[in-house]
Design a protein around this motif. Structure first.
Motif, PDB file in Angstrom:
ATOM      1  N   PRO A 141       0.824  -1.215   0.000  1.00  0.00           N
ATOM      2  CA  PRO A 141       0.000   0.000   0.000  1.00  0.00           C
ATOM      3  C   PRO A 141       0.855   1.260   0.000  1.00  0.00           C
ATOM      4  CG  PRO A 141      -0.072  -1.092   2.138  1.00  0.00           C
ATOM      5  CD  PRO A 141       0.622  -2.024   1.212  1.00  0.00           C
ATOM      6  N   ALA A 142       0.294   2.324  -0.574  1.00  0.00           N
ATOM      7  CA  ALA A 142       1.001   3.607  -0.649  1.00  0.00           C
ATOM      8  C   ALA A 142       0.068   4.709  -0.171  1.00  0.00           C
ATOM      9  CB  ALA A 142       1.447   3.879  -2.083  1.00  0.00           C
ATOM     10  N   ASP A 143       0.608   5.610   0.641  1.00  0.00           N
ATOM     11  CA  ASP A 143      -0.167   6.748   1.139  1.00  0.00           C
ATOM     12  C   ASP A 143       0.074   7.941   0.228  1.00  0.00           C
ATOM     13  OD1 ASP A 143      -1.226   5.410   3.383  1.00  0.00           O
ATOM     14  OD2 ASP A 143       0.670   5.680   4.453  1.00  0.00           O
ATOM     15  N   ILE A 144      -0.980   8.383  -0.453  1.00  0.00           N
ATOM     16  CA  ILE A 144      -0.927   9.535  -1.349  1.00  0.00           C
ATOM     17  C   ILE A 144      -1.862  10.593  -0.782  1.00  0.00           C
ATOM     18  CG2 ILE A 144      -1.234  10.368  -3.699  1.00  0.00           C
ATOM     19  CD1 ILE A 144       0.971   8.303  -3.395  1.00  0.00           C
ATOM     20  N   GLY A 145      -1.276  11.590  -0.138  1.00  0.00           N
ATOM     21  CA  GLY A 145      -2.103  12.594   0.530  1.00  0.00           C
ATOM     22  C   GLY A 145      -2.883  11.945   1.667  1.00  0.00           C
ATOM     23  N   GLN A 146      -4.199  12.085   1.616  1.00  0.00           N
ATOM     24  CA  GLN A 146      -5.061  11.504   2.643  1.00  0.00           C
ATOM     25  C   GLN A 146      -5.563  10.124   2.253  1.00  0.00           C
ATOM     26  OE1 GLN A 146      -5.470  13.141   5.557  1.00  0.00           O
ATOM     27  NE2 GLN A 146      -4.080  14.665   4.671  1.00  0.00           N
ATOM     28  N   GLU A 147      -5.166   9.634   1.098  1.00  0.00           N
ATOM     29  CA  GLU A 147      -5.675   8.356   0.595  1.00  0.00           C
ATOM     30  C   GLU A 147      -4.601   7.280   0.683  1.00  0.00           C
ATOM     31  OE1 GLU A 147      -8.729   7.796  -0.426  1.00  0.00           O
ATOM     32  OE2 GLU A 147      -9.455   9.855  -0.334  1.00  0.00           O
ATOM     33  N   ARG A 148      -5.022   6.071   1.019  1.00  0.00           N
ATOM     34  CA  ARG A 148      -4.144   4.896   0.959  1.00  0.00           C
ATOM     35  C   ARG A 148      -4.596   4.047  -0.226  1.00  0.00           C
ATOM     36  NH1 ARG A 148      -1.530   1.135   5.539  1.00  0.00           N
ATOM     37  NH2 ARG A 148      -0.229   3.010   5.499  1.00  0.00           N
ATOM     38  N   VAL A 149      -3.698   3.828  -1.152  1.00  0.00           N
ATOM     39  CA  VAL A 149      -4.034   3.077  -2.362  1.00  0.00           C
ATOM     40  C   VAL A 149      -3.113   1.871  -2.468  1.00  0.00           C
ATOM     41  CG1 VAL A 149      -4.856   5.124  -3.560  1.00  0.00           C
ATOM     42  CG2 VAL A 149      -2.479   4.437  -3.822  1.00  0.00           C
ATOM     43  N   ARG A 150      -3.569   0.886  -3.212  1.00  0.00           N
ATOM     44  CA  ARG A 150      -2.787  -0.321  -3.448  1.00  0.00           C
ATOM     45  C   ARG A 150      -2.972  -0.725  -4.908  1.00  0.00           C
ATOM     46  NH1 ARG A 150      -1.218  -4.791  -0.088  1.00  0.00           N
ATOM     47  NH2 ARG A 150      -2.473  -3.972   1.620  1.00  0.00           N
ATOM     48  N   LEU A 151      -1.873  -0.881  -5.605  1.00  0.00           N
ATOM     49  CA  LEU A 151      -1.909  -1.293  -7.000  1.00  0.00           C
ATOM     50  C   LEU A 151      -1.198  -2.627  -7.165  1.00  0.00           C
ATOM     51  CD1 LEU A 151      -1.067   1.957  -9.022  1.00  0.00           C
ATOM     52  CD2 LEU A 151      -3.289   0.928  -8.635  1.00  0.00           C
ATOM     53  N   SER A 152      -1.483  -3.296  -8.254  1.00  0.00           N
ATOM     54  CA  SER A 152      -0.719  -4.475  -8.637  1.00  0.00           C
ATOM     55  C   SER A 152      -0.043  -4.188  -9.965  1.00  0.00           C
ATOM     56  CB  SER A 152      -1.646  -5.691  -8.752  1.00  0.00           C
ATOM     57  OG  SER A 152      -2.632  -5.477  -9.745  1.00  0.00           O
ATOM     58  N   ALA A 153       0.724  -5.131 -10.444  1.00  0.00           N
ATOM     59  CA  ALA A 153       1.445  -4.941 -11.701  1.00  0.00           C
ATOM     60  C   ALA A 153       1.404  -6.218 -12.519  1.00  0.00           C
ATOM     61  CB  ALA A 153       2.889  -4.529 -11.443  1.00  0.00           C
ATOM     62  N   SER A 154       1.295  -6.056 -13.828  1.00  0.00           N
ATOM     63  CA  SER A 154       1.425  -7.165 -14.773  1.00  0.00           C
ATOM     64  C   SER A 154       2.808  -7.058 -15.400  1.00  0.00           C
ATOM     65  CB  SER A 154       0.345  -7.096 -15.846  1.00  0.00           C
ATOM     66  OG  SER A 154      -0.944  -7.202 -15.272  1.00  0.00           O
ATOM     67  N   ILE A 155       3.569  -8.160 -15.369  1.00  0.00           N
ATOM     68  CA  ILE A 155       4.961  -8.138 -15.804  1.00  0.00           C
ATOM     69  C   ILE A 155       5.184  -9.181 -16.891  1.00  0.00           C
ATOM     70  CG2 ILE A 155       7.361  -8.383 -15.088  1.00  0.00           C
ATOM     71  CD1 ILE A 155       6.563  -7.595 -12.285  1.00  0.00           C
ATOM     72  N   GLY A 156       5.740  -8.739 -18.007  1.00  0.00           N
ATOM     73  CA  GLY A 156       6.156  -9.641 -19.069  1.00  0.00           C
ATOM     74  C   GLY A 156       7.663  -9.785 -19.055  1.00  0.00           C
ATOM     75  N   VAL A 157       8.158 -11.009 -19.277  1.00  0.00           N
ATOM     76  CA  VAL A 157       9.578 -11.306 -19.183  1.00  0.00           C
ATOM     77  C   VAL A 157      10.077 -11.864 -20.511  1.00  0.00           C
ATOM     78  CG1 VAL A 157      11.379 -12.465 -17.844  1.00  0.00           C
ATOM     79  CG2 VAL A 157       9.190 -11.899 -16.755  1.00  0.00           C
ATOM     80  N   ALA A 158      11.160 -11.283 -21.036  1.00  0.00           N
ATOM     81  CA  ALA A 158      11.808 -11.792 -22.244  1.00  0.00           C
ATOM     82  C   ALA A 158      13.277 -12.040 -21.934  1.00  0.00           C
ATOM     83  CB  ALA A 158      11.671 -10.801 -23.395  1.00  0.00           C
ATOM     84  N   LEU A 159      13.826 -13.116 -22.490  1.00  0.00           N
ATOM     85  CA  LEU A 159      15.207 -13.516 -22.228  1.00  0.00           C
ATOM     86  C   LEU A 159      16.043 -13.451 -23.498  1.00  0.00           C
ATOM     87  CD1 LEU A 159      14.544 -16.693 -20.039  1.00  0.00           C
ATOM     88  CD2 LEU A 159      14.998 -14.383 -19.233  1.00  0.00           C
ATOM     89  N   TYR A 160      17.290 -13.003 -23.349  1.00  0.00           N
ATOM     90  CA  TYR A 160      18.270 -13.103 -24.431  1.00  0.00           C
ATOM     91  C   TYR A 160      19.148 -14.318 -24.147  1.00  0.00           C
ATOM     92  CZ  TYR A 160      22.467 -12.320 -27.212  1.00  0.00           C
ATOM     93  OH  TYR A 160      23.517 -12.483 -28.086  1.00  0.00           O
ATOM     94  N   PRO A 161      19.439 -15.166 -25.137  1.00  0.00           N
ATOM     95  CA  PRO A 161      19.064 -15.072 -26.555  1.00  0.00           C
ATOM     96  C   PRO A 161      17.798 -15.852 -26.927  1.00  0.00           C
ATOM     97  CG  PRO A 161      20.713 -16.761 -26.266  1.00  0.00           C
ATOM     98  CD  PRO A 161      20.451 -16.211 -24.890  1.00  0.00           C
ATOM     99  N   GLU A 162      17.146 -16.431 -25.919  1.00  0.00           N
ATOM    100  CA  GLU A 162      16.030 -17.349 -26.203  1.00  0.00           C
ATOM    101  C   GLU A 162      14.869 -16.670 -26.913  1.00  0.00           C
ATOM    102  OE1 GLU A 162      13.036 -20.324 -23.693  1.00  0.00           O
ATOM    103  OE2 GLU A 162      14.739 -19.335 -22.715  1.00  0.00           O
TER     104      GLU A 162
END
Length: 597
Positions: free
Chosen positions: A282-303
């Motif tokens: 969670p992150a406090d932004i001003g008077q608000e507490r928010v929570r985000l998630s993330a979508s992560i894509g992974v690419a490898l060299y050289p595959e």
């Protein structure tokens, strides 16, 4: 400018070829840094001044590449040094000025090099000269070149030029909001790391990070709050990485992270999961507490790719697939993702053509009064009549329309077409008890949305009190903004329904603050009736809540008599689903309408 040698060098009197010892003495007494590097730019030796400039201990240079010694400047040096690999030029090559951070303050070098070739003219390495300009700005700063002469500027003016140039150099390679690297730095660093990985037969990873739900933060809390959140998350990304890793921001809520020298897959997975966990805190932004998630894509060299563009594309495709599978996760690239991305691009281009060629159709699904089986309303549902694929479900094309910005144009067409048809039915003497139209959050966030609804009602003549707008729960996350929007719509006479209720993240207590007429129970809860205990209790709670707030209830997805009977026992007024009717074309819907009384 005159070069002043140390006194010991000035008094040397030489006759004949220099001995090895004399060469070594001249090498060490030179008033500038000297380094000798092989054809792979690995260090073979440096003098004392070069050691002082680099900040490394004596002997630590041996075996290191020039890019290891000056990693931040590698993107700038690599393109110039590639000229030597291709055999040009054979004379001295100016490598420009670089900035190096040191405990005592930033240092500034003017670097040049000459190729080392054998008797056959084959390139074997470079002879590098580095001049420290920090203490004496006259050596380079504030100068102009004219007929080979360097004209000196004042030291004060030169220092201002140095500071301005350093600032411009930083801005050209860094994001101004988060101070992470930008696309320029990523491109140049990625080229270098790919070349290093190729020479050393190593692997590297590229992460494409997209924040889930960031647009809602901007919409509900404002762009200033969004910028503060981006700065905070950028710090979390930077602090989650290893020394030598590179974090960059592409723009908006997208980040790319370069992870060179990947040795163990489990270490990479641990780093990704640590990064994802930190972003979800969670992150406090001003008077608000928010929570985000993330979508992560992974690419490898050289595959997964051998070039910067192919790796970025692979990581991007993997990120979009991770988001499509439910968000808040990471996914490694696989070749079939490229096929899916091409299909999505084809779908996006097809949607543009479909709007131009009027390939969309409206179907109408009846809603039934559970007490007496009479028609209590109908919902307009859009379909895409594709010329070669046939009828395409909205579940396939609506998300694409939202992503590519076509949803507002499509949504306006749906409402206008539905209201035109509703008015035709009324003019022909048929009863239209209630006409429901689905509206996306993106449409309703448009500043002129209420004006567009007003214009459609005025142009079609359809009664506002018979129009019901269905929205998802996410629209009510911000009570103040939704209250203003809903109040203006209610002033027109329009009814408002919350669709797919129970699947979002809204608090039930928010409902009492908003002028909502109807709640539609999501089909996922109805389909498990009457056997599933949790579904029974959830439906019972929703019906009871709606009754206490003076709202009507519609149960979606009714397919069996036991489902209907249980909902009737809860005093749910209205049902919709295949038990009563599939979505119908306009002629078939007309046959079900009763004459107006």
């Amino acid at each position: 400018m005159e070069k002043v040698l140390p006194e010991s060098v000035q008094t040397l009197h030489l006759s004949g070829p220099l001995s090895l010892h004399e060469w070594q003495q001249l090498f060490e007494l030179a008033p500038f840094g000297i380094g000798v590097f092989d054809r792979d730019f690995r260090c073979r030796g440096v003098n004392g001044i070069f050691t002082e400039l680099s900040g490394l201990a004596q002997g630590d240079h041996l075996g290191k590449t020039l890019f290891d010694i000056t990693p931040a400047q590698a993107p700038m040096l690599l393109p110039r040094l590639k000229q030597l690999l291709h055999g040009v030029p054979r004379a001295e090559l100016d490598l420009g000025c670089i900035h190096v951070s040191r405990p005592g303050g930033p240092r500034r070098w003017q670097m040049s090099c000459s190729p080392l070739v054998d008797a056959a003219g084959i390139f074997n390495g470079i002879f590098l000269i580095a001049r420290d300009l920090t203490q004496d700005p006259r050596a380079y700063l504030g100068v102009t070149r004219f007929t080979g002469e360097i004209q000196e500027a004042s030291s004060q003016h030169a220092q201002r030029l140095y500071q301005a140039e350093a600032r411009l150099h930083h801005l050209s390679y860094h994001d101004p909001l988060t101070d992470l690297g930008n696309r320029n730095l990523l491109q140049e660093r990625l080229e270098l790391e790919i070349e290093t990985a190729r020479l050393n037969k190593q692997a590297l990873a590229l992460l494409f990070i997209d924040l889930d739900g960031f647009k809602l933060i901007n919409d509900n809390l404002g762009h200033s709050a969004g910028d503060l959140l981006l700065k905070l998350l950028a710090q979390r990304i930077r602090h989650s990485l290893r020394p030598g890793d590179l974090a960059t921001r592409l723009g908006a809520d997208e980040f790319l992270v370069l992870l060179p020298d990947i040795r163990q897959p489990q270490d990479l997975v641990a780093l990704i999961e640590r990064l994802q966990h930190r972003l979800h805190d969670p992150a406090d932004i001003g008077q608000e507490r928010v929570r985000l998630s993330a979508s992560i894509g992974v690419a490898l060299y050289p595959e997964h790719g051998l070039t910067p563009d192919s790796l970025i594309s692979a990581a991007d495709n993997a990120m979009h697939e991770a988001k499509r599978r439910g968000r808040n996760g990471y996914l490694f690239y696989s070749p079939d993702m490229m096929t899916q991305m091409r299909e999505r691009m084809a779908l996006e281009q097809g949607l543009i053509k479909a709007m131009e060629q009027q390939q969309f159709r409206l179907l109408y699904q009846p809603m039934t009064d559970l007490a007496n089986d009479s028609l209590s309303g109908l919902e307009a549902l859009v379909r895409w009549q594709h010329p070669s694929e046939g009828m395409i479900s909205p579940a396939r094309f609506i998300p694409v329309a939202e992503e590519c910005g076509l949803i507002e144009q499509l949504g306006e067409w749906v409402m206008r077409t539905a209201c035109q048809q509703g008015q035709r039915w009324l003019a022909e003497g048929f009863a239209v008890p209630r006409l429901s139209v689905n509206v996306s959050v993106r449409e309703m966030r448009s500043p002129d949305y209420v004006d567009r609804v007003t214009a459609i009602l005025a142009q079609t003549g359809f009664p506002a009190e018979r129009l019901e707008i269905e929205v998802t729960e996410s629209i009510i996350q911000s009570v103040d903004q939704s209250l203003s929007l809903f109040t203006r719509l209610k002033a027109l006479g329009v009814q408002i329904a919350i669709d797919d209720f129970g699947t979002g993240f809204s608090s039930l207590s928010l409902l009492k603050s908003l002028p909502i007429d109807r709640i539609k129970i999501d089909r996922a809860f109805v389909q498990a009736l009457p056997d599933d205990k949790h579904s029974r209790e959830l439906c019972r709670t929703i019906v009871s809540l709606a009754d206490s707030l003076g709202m009507a209830v519609t149960a979606e997805g009714i397919e069996t008599q036991p489902q209907r009977q249980f909902l009737q026992s809860l005093r749910c007024e209205e049902g919709q689903g295949y038990l009563f009717s599939h979505p119908l074309s306009e002629p078939h819907m007309t046959s079900m309408l009763a004459p107006q009384r």
